[in-house]
Design an enzyme around this catalytic site. Structure first.
Site, PDB file in Angstrom:
ATOM      1  N   GLY A  50      94.029 114.616  52.234  1.00 41.01           N
ATOM      2  CA  GLY A  50      92.631 114.367  51.891  1.00 41.01           C
ATOM      3  C   GLY A  50      91.759 115.598  51.843  1.00 41.01           C
ATOM      4  O   GLY A  50      90.527 115.484  51.902  1.00 41.01           O
ATOM      5  N   ASP A 128      89.581 125.283  48.762  1.00 38.85           N
ATOM      6  CA  ASP A 128      90.410 124.085  48.883  1.00 38.85           C
ATOM      7  C   ASP A 128      91.869 124.436  48.619  1.00 38.85           C
ATOM      8  O   ASP A 128      92.300 124.548  47.473  1.00 38.85           O
ATOM      9  CB  ASP A 128      89.908 123.020  47.897  1.00 38.85           C
ATOM     10  CG  ASP A 128      90.734 121.748  47.942  1.00 38.85           C
ATOM     11  OD1 ASP A 128      91.451 121.544  48.939  1.00 38.85           O
ATOM     12  OD2 ASP A 128      90.654 120.957  46.980  1.00 38.85           O
ATOM     13  N   THR A 130      96.017 124.608  51.002  1.00 39.87           N
ATOM     14  CA  THR A 130      96.691 124.186  52.238  1.00 39.87           C
ATOM     15  C   THR A 130      96.409 125.152  53.384  1.00 39.87           C
ATOM     16  O   THR A 130      96.160 124.724  54.506  1.00 39.87           O
ATOM     17  CB  THR A 130      98.209 124.074  52.011  1.00 39.87           C
ATOM     18  OG1 THR A 130      98.693 125.333  51.507  1.00 39.87           O
ATOM     19  CG2 THR A 130      98.532 122.960  51.037  1.00 39.87           C
ATOM     20  N   CYS A 158      96.980 114.390  59.643  1.00 41.90           N
ATOM     21  CA  CYS A 158      97.296 112.967  59.502  1.00 41.90           C
ATOM     22  C   CYS A 158      98.792 112.758  59.664  1.00 41.90           C
ATOM     23  O   CYS A 158      99.592 113.399  58.978  1.00 41.90           O
ATOM     24  CB  CYS A 158      96.829 112.439  58.145  1.00 41.90           C
ATOM     25  SG  CYS A 158      97.108 110.675  57.912  1.00 41.90           S
ATOM     26  N   VAL A 171      96.260 109.396  44.133  1.00 37.51           N
ATOM     27  CA  VAL A 171      95.762 110.657  43.590  1.00 37.51           C
ATOM     28  C   VAL A 171      96.847 111.474  42.899  1.00 37.51           C
ATOM     29  O   VAL A 171      96.661 111.959  41.776  1.00 37.51           O
ATOM     30  CB  VAL A 171      95.107 111.496  44.714  1.00 37.51           C
ATOM     31  CG1 VAL A 171      94.613 112.820  44.150  1.00 37.51           C
ATOM     32  CG2 VAL A 171      93.971 110.720  45.353  1.00 37.51           C
ATOM     33  N   HIS A 257      63.087  96.672  43.642  1.00 40.71           N
ATOM     34  CA  HIS A 257      62.412  95.397  43.877  1.00 40.71           C
ATOM     35  C   HIS A 257      62.189  94.679  42.552  1.00 40.71           C
ATOM     36  O   HIS A 257      62.295  95.278  41.464  1.00 40.71           O
ATOM     37  CB  HIS A 257      61.060  95.663  44.541  1.00 40.71           C
ATOM     38  CG  HIS A 257      60.242  96.665  43.776  1.00 40.71           C
ATOM     39  ND1 HIS A 257      59.510  96.339  42.651  1.00 40.71           N
ATOM     40  CD2 HIS A 257      60.072  98.005  43.944  1.00 40.71           C
ATOM     41  CE1 HIS A 257      58.914  97.408  42.175  1.00 40.71           C
ATOM     42  NE2 HIS A 257      59.242  98.450  42.940  1.00 40.71           N
ATOM     43  N   GLU A 326      58.552 103.971  48.800  1.00 39.51           N
ATOM     44  CA  GLU A 326      58.438 104.744  47.568  1.00 39.51           C
ATOM     45  C   GLU A 326      57.818 106.112  47.838  1.00 39.51           C
ATOM     46  O   GLU A 326      57.125 106.319  48.846  1.00 39.51           O
ATOM     47  CB  GLU A 326      57.601 103.965  46.548  1.00 39.51           C
ATOM     48  CG  GLU A 326      57.377 104.655  45.204  1.00 39.51           C
ATOM     49  CD  GLU A 326      58.658 104.968  44.435  1.00 39.51           C
ATOM     50  OE1 GLU A 326      59.504 105.698  44.991  1.00 39.51           O
ATOM     51  OE2 GLU A 326      58.790 104.516  43.290  1.00 39.51           O
ATOM     52  N   TYR A 428      87.981 110.788  44.074  1.00 40.45           N
ATOM     53  CA  TYR A 428      87.220 112.029  43.994  1.00 40.45           C
ATOM     54  C   TYR A 428      85.817 111.806  43.445  1.00 40.45           C
ATOM     55  O   TYR A 428      85.224 112.708  42.856  1.00 40.45           O
ATOM     56  CB  TYR A 428      87.948 113.050  43.110  1.00 40.45           C
ATOM     57  CG  TYR A 428      89.264 113.521  43.688  1.00 40.45           C
ATOM     58  CD1 TYR A 428      89.506 113.498  45.062  1.00 40.45           C
ATOM     59  CD2 TYR A 428      90.274 113.982  42.858  1.00 40.45           C
ATOM     60  CE1 TYR A 428      90.708 113.919  45.581  1.00 40.45           C
ATOM     61  CE2 TYR A 428      91.489 114.423  43.375  1.00 40.45           C
ATOM     62  CZ  TYR A 428      91.696 114.386  44.741  1.00 40.45           C
ATOM     63  OH  TYR A 428      92.887 114.813  45.262  1.00 40.45           O
TER      64      TYR A 428
END
Length: 530
Positions: A50, A128, A130, A158, A171, A257, A326, A428
């Site tokens: 992830g 990004d 390993t 994990c 993915v 609304h 608002e 993603y």
């Protein structure tokens, strides 16, 4: 001085005026001034943990709050260098040729990181990859030290085989590495790729080798966290955000609304009730939700009458949030745009020039609204199924977060009345469905103006939100600007107090809107009023 014309220099040679810095001032949100040096976020973890999901989600959040952030995915660089992927053998630690290519790709990516943080006004870069070996992480640390970047590691750990398998199928099957391959072959090859990385993987060691590093370990998709040596404000915000997100399936419904009495009159703001058609929409919304059969749906509204009346018709419990109210239009509340243009023409022009940064006198800007709504985003990330009944400006800010829209697009996102936006988080990003209920309503959308100023005409001066820059490449000290209604508290002389009571004096040039054209925004040193 450079900021004065030649005639001014001749007539007032003794007078120095500050240069006009506004035309060159970089548009930047409040959060950018909270970063005192660029930060490199380094992802760590085996494949299918992830990392890319976290990288993209975190980048979307940081950009939304105003911190310029960009992801640098090493897989993209690797696919540029090696056009066709054949098998997991490329990732074996004993494949020397492939190891050289992978290292070179990392160096190229880091050079792009350097360019982004030093030349392109970036504040945060997300690397990004390993980054599973200590050798690679030490190389990144040396690179950051040479360029005076802060480093924050995010390790995703994990060991749940079901989560890993689901991630691969969701993915990796659609990855460019596997064109036209069946699911079984992809799963087999990718699991072998993971085994290649496990041979050299060294997790962060908080007790010894890595005890001095700043990092967070995210364990089993948020079941546990380990945080070590957070350095600054931005890193603490990153930690807080990562501890709130989850990957469980859920749906977020956003709608405004029902049509209000003020909507019919074209007035902004206020606290009017629903029109007849607005009440019809509330009933149609109830029928829609019953047909969806949504389990454990939470309903949130603002504290304004029109959202509460819409929720009341649903026949379910709901929570009122004041921060969902608002945008505050200040002195322009309960006015039509035509009335604003007639009464405050300069204000009307200012808002059209830069809608995101423009702050209503005595009110808010979209930038202010994003800051106000940050707790809502955090709670939405924590929740399951939620329906948010809000307002046009509020809904634009929320949509901009989920759809990754920038400050230029945000104020002009179309959020029509009697329309539901169904948001489903995916790998993603976010899948968006627009559902129009069959109830007519007025159109409250204003398109973005062209702003085609003649070349010889300077645009109306922009009143910026109050901030004090922490650093600037400009060596000239900038004046501190205060929004109307937010001036510093200080004792007034009798003359100044009298001026404030009696209004503008003859010394104070007036614009059509009634504001002083010299001291607008207030507190400029060159203003004769001061």
């Amino acid at each position: 001085m450079s900021g004065a014309s030649s005639s001014e220099q001749n007539n007032n040679s003794y007078e120095t005026k500050p240069p006009n810095l506004r035309m060159s001032e970089k548009k930047c949100s409040w959060a950018s001034y909270m970063t005192n040096s660029p930060t490199l976020i380094v992802m760590i973890g085996l494949p299918a943990r992830g990392k890319t999901y976290v990288s993209k989600k975190l980048t979307r959040y940081l950009n939304w709050i105003g911190v310029p952030t960009k992801v640098f995915n090493l897989g993209v660089y690797r696919r540029e260098a090696v056009k066709s992927y054949k098998s997991y053998d490329f990732f074996r630690h004993d494949n020397e040729e492939a190891m050289k290519i992978r290292k070179q790709c990392a160096l190229v990516a880091l050079e792009d990181v350097k360019a982004y943080l030093t030349e392109e006004n970036g504040q945060i870069a997300v690397f990004d990859a390993t980054n599973t070996t200590r050798e690679r992480r030490d190389m990144i640390l040396n690179f950051a030290e040479q360029n005076s970047f802060k480093v924050f590691f995010v390790e995703s750990v994990c060991d749940d085989p079901d989560v890993i398998a689901a991630n691969i199928l969701e993915v990796k099957v659609s990855s460019p590495d596997y064109p036209e391959r069946n699911r079984e072959n992809v799963m087999e090859d990718f699991l072998k790729r993971i085994e290649c990385y496990k041979v050299t993987y060294r997790p962060l060691d908080p007790d010894n080798y890595d005890k001095d590093l700043s990092f967070i370990k995210v364990i089993n998709v948020g079941q546990r966290f380990l945080v070590n040596r957070v350095q600054d404000y931005i890193q603490s915000k990153i930690v807080y955000y990562l501890m709130n997100i989850h990957v469980q399936p859920r749906t977020i419904y956003l709608c405004r609304h029902g049509e209000s009495e003020f909507s019919l009159l074209g007035k902004i703001g206020g606290d009017s009730g629903l029109s007849v058609r607005g009440k019809q929409f509330a009933q149609a919304l109830r029928k829609f939700l019953e047909e969806q059969e949504i389990t454990d749906l939470k309903v949130w509204t603002s504290q304004l009458k029109r959202t509460i009346q819409t929720a009341e018709s649903l026949g379910v419990p709901y929570e009122q949030w004041k921060i969902l109210n608002e945008i505050d239009a200040g002195v322009c509340e309960e006015m039509t745009y035509a009335e604003i243009e007639k009464r405050y023409p300069e204000e009307f022009a200012l808002r059209d020039q830069e809608k995101y940064l423009y702050r209503y006198p005595g009110g808010e800007s979209y930038q202010d609204l994003v800051q106000r709504l940050e707790p809502v985003i955090m709670e939405l990330e924590r929740q399951g199924n939620v329906l948010v009944i809000s307002h046009q400006a509020v809904m634009r800010c929320l949509l901009a977060y989920f759809l990754d829209k920038g400050a230029d697009e945000l104020p002009y996102l179309r959020c029509p009345l009697h329309t539901i936006f169904k948001l489903t988080p995916v790998a993603y990003g976010c899948k968006v469905e627009t559902i129009k209920l069959n109830v007519e309503a007025v159109n409250t959308h204003r398109d973005k103006p062209t702003n085609n100023f003649p070349k010889n005409q300077t645009p109306v001066r922009m009143r910026r939100n109050s901030f004090t820059p922490l650093s600037s490449s400009n060596t000239i000290r900038r004046p501190r600007n205060y929004s109307v209604g937010s001036r510093p508290l200080k004792p007034l002389s009798p003359l100044r107090a009298q001026d404030m009571q009696e209004g503008p004096t003859s010394r104070r040039p007036k614009s059509h809107s009634g504001w002083c054209t010299v001291c607008f925004p207030p507190a400029l040193a060159s203003c004769p009023c001061h």
